[in-house]
Design an enzyme around this catalytic site. Structure first.
Site, PDB file in Angstrom:
ATOM      1  N   ASP A 164     -15.317   2.427   7.569  1.00  0.00           N
ATOM      2  CA  ASP A 164     -14.378   3.558   7.235  1.00  0.00           C
ATOM      3  C   ASP A 164     -15.035   4.573   6.350  1.00  0.00           C
ATOM      4  O   ASP A 164     -14.643   5.879   6.582  1.00  0.00           O
ATOM      5  CB  ASP A 164     -13.239   2.644   6.801  1.00  0.00           C
ATOM      6  N   LYS A 194      -8.768  -1.238   5.486  1.00  0.00           N
ATOM      7  CA  LYS A 194      -9.264  -1.825   4.005  1.00  0.00           C
ATOM      8  C   LYS A 194      -8.398  -2.689   3.568  1.00  0.00           C
ATOM      9  O   LYS A 194      -8.575  -3.761   2.774  1.00  0.00           O
ATOM     10  CB  LYS A 194      -9.235  -0.188   3.032  1.00  0.00           C
ATOM     11  N   ARG A 249     -15.315  12.508   9.597  1.00  0.00           N
ATOM     12  CA  ARG A 249     -14.073  13.058   9.907  1.00  0.00           C
ATOM     13  C   ARG A 249     -13.763  14.418   9.132  1.00  0.00           C
ATOM     14  O   ARG A 249     -13.496  15.175   9.622  1.00  0.00           O
ATOM     15  CB  ARG A 249     -12.961  12.288   9.936  1.00  0.00           C
ATOM     16  N   HIS A 290       0.780  -1.179  -0.124  1.00  0.00           N
ATOM     17  CA  HIS A 290       0.139  -0.056   0.082  1.00  0.00           C
ATOM     18  C   HIS A 290       1.043   1.158  -0.095  1.00  0.00           C
ATOM     19  O   HIS A 290       1.871   1.290   0.631  1.00  0.00           O
ATOM     20  CB  HIS A 290      -0.845  -0.123   1.360  1.00  0.00           C
ATOM     21  N   SER A 305      -7.948   3.520   9.538  1.00  0.00           N
ATOM     22  CA  SER A 305      -8.737   3.682   8.282  1.00  0.00           C
ATOM     23  C   SER A 305      -7.981   2.951   7.145  1.00  0.00           C
ATOM     24  O   SER A 305      -8.734   2.177   6.481  1.00  0.00           O
ATOM     25  CB  SER A 305      -8.858   5.262   8.030  1.00  0.00           C
TER      26      SER A 305
HETATM   27  N1  URA Z   1      -6.435   7.576   3.417  1.00  0.00           N
HETATM   28  C1  URA Z   1      -7.377   6.784   4.290  1.00  0.00           C
HETATM   29  O1  URA Z   1      -7.776   6.149   3.448  1.00  0.00           O
HETATM   30  N2  URA Z   1      -7.781   7.241   5.351  1.00  0.00           N
HETATM   31  C2  URA Z   1      -7.543   8.122   6.078  1.00  0.00           C
HETATM   32  O2  URA Z   1      -7.837   8.705   7.023  1.00  0.00           O
HETATM   33  C3  URA Z   1      -6.481   9.134   5.278  1.00  0.00           C
HETATM   34  C4  URA Z   1      -6.131   8.757   3.974  1.00  0.00           C
END
Ligand code: URA
Length: 434
Positions: free
Chosen positions: A161, A187, A168, A82, A183
């Site tokens: 999320d 994923k 947020r 990632h 977050s």
């Molecule tokens: N990218 C994400 O997937 N989540 C965040 O909180 C910030 C950047």
């Protein structure tokens, strides 16, 4: 259990139990906890923080809030990579065939670009007839047969999320390391990764502007991964200038292909070899990162990486002759070289602005609905530390319409800072976190 008490606990700085975190995430996902209570809890978390155990539990609860990808029918350890995103970051297109040629199974879901950073899926769509959407069965079958597949993210991974991120965004609680880390990791875990290599970018083109902030994020994500049983390695790498020279979809695909042929830019080559070696190590294909590195360099030198690239393109419906004949890719009829009309050493590049130049030319999306021009973008000729003479081109713009060209030229010029004295080139890899 009452949401009121959980907010009160966090407001007083107390640690939230796994049960409390599960209750919050379940309730917020099914709508029984309203936005106003969740907002209050987010702000309490923002102000009082979460320890590593709470952060890991939040990550798992969010990962489990929707579909969990089952990759168990793919043999071997599934390692995902990632990147926190940047400008000119085409590493997935290089890494996939590179590690697959070396024996790691790549089952990757990627995203599209939004704003100043590009997305792997858009870049892959520059390859004629390449299918970025496959059924889950075809996806798994391709990985088993060809060693790799990269598809557009589909399905609802970590819906908690998605909902929380939107909240947020409007409650000034995005920039909290525990919340960002959970977050991102939720994923990755939902997408089936057993081991994860994280490339956390820092600098003017990245989400994290300093090496310190990027290191804190990388350390938090590595701790989450290891806490939830996914072996995770973090790399903090430079994004104070674009990675490689190409920015824009088809242009980046060509640069990725050149890198697999052993003829890529030095920074992109080094970073992908580094990431690939760590992936091989986590997949237990090599005993040490050093042996893995030798193997990765070997598959570039002996042409196995290029063969794997062609096999991958064909397996997803694309025309593999594109690897030898770049004229089959979308290309712009018009180019313009840009100079600075002054001299000096490049001391800084506002990389986010470079991303916005590509956006202005049509390479990226301003909104989710925008259509993009796969051919346009820019090739940078001068990077930090390089000397620029007044008539030296700093970049060539590839464009298809003159309408926003002047704005793009001006923005590109504004992105460069020059110094009269020599400037050191930035370090590419700041830190490794195991
Ligand atoms: N990218 C994400 O997937 N989540 C965040 O909180 C910030 C950047």
């Amino acid at each position: 259990m009452r949401m009121y008490d959980i907010i009160e606990d966090k407001k007083r700085g107390r640690t939230l139990s796994k049960e409390a975190i599960d209750f919050v995430i379940k309730g917020y996902t099914d709508g029984s906890i309203p936005d106003y209570q969740m907002s209050a809890l987010l702000m309490a978390i923002y102000c009082k923080g979460m320890n590593s155990e709470e952060t890991a539990q939040l990550t798992l609860a969010m990962a489990r809030s929707g579909q969990m990808m089952d990759l168990s029918s793919i043999e071997g350890i599934k390692v995902d990579k990632h990147s926190t995103g940047g400008v000119g970051d085409k590493t997935t297109i290089v890494l996939g065939p590179l590690v697959a040629a070396a024996g790691v199974k790549v089952a990757k879901m990627s995203g599209r670009g939004l704003g100043h950073t590009g997305g792997t899926i858009d870049k892959l769509e520059s390859i004629p007839d390449f299918h970025v959407e496959l059924s889950m069965e075809a996806f798994v079958e391709n990985v088993n047969t060809h060693g790799m597949a990269v598809i557009a993210q589909s399905g609802e991974f970590a819906p908690a999320d998605k909902k929380l991120y939107a909240l947020r965004d409007v409650t000034a609680t995005v920039d909290n390391v525990s919340l960002i880390a959970s977050s991102i990791m939720s994923k990755k875990i939902a997408a089936g990764a057993q081991a994860i290599v994280l490339d956390v970018k820092c600098g003017s083109g990245a989400f994290m502007k300093t090496a310190e902030a990027a290191t804190e994020l990388a350390e938090t994500m590595v701790a989450i991964g290891n806490n939830v049983g996914r072996k995770t390695v973090g790399i903090v790498s430079d994004m104070s200038q674009p990675l490689g020279f190409a920015v824009g979809n088809a242009l980046e695909v060509i640069e990725a292909f050149e890198t697999l042929k052993g003829k890529g830019p030095q920074d992109l080559t080094e970073l992908t070899i580094h990431l690939a070696s760590n992936m091989l190590y986590l997949a237990k294909i090599a005993d040490t990162v050093q042996t893995a590195r030798e193997r990765v360099k070997e598959v570039i030198a002996n042409g196995e990486a290029i063969l794997k690239l062609k096999e991958w393109i064909a397996s997803q419906g694309g025309d593999p002759s594109v690897v030898e004949d770049y004229s089959l890719l979308p290309h712009s009829a018009q180019t313009q070289e840009v100079t600075l009309e002054k001299k000096g050493y490049v001391s800084a590049i506002d990389t986010e602005k470079i991303g916005k130049v590509a956006l202005l030319l049509g390479a990226g999306r301003e909104t989710k609905e925008s259509t993009i021009d796969l051919a346009v973008g820019l090739i940078i000729h001068k990077k930090i530390g390089d000397y620029v003479a007044p008539d030296d081109p700093i970049a060539t713009l590839y464009h298809s319409s003159a309408s926003r060209l002047q704005d793009a030229v001006q923005m590109l010029q504004e992105a460069y800072s020059l110094s009269e004295t020599e400037v050191e080139k930035p370090t590419l890899i700041y830190k490794m976190i195991y």
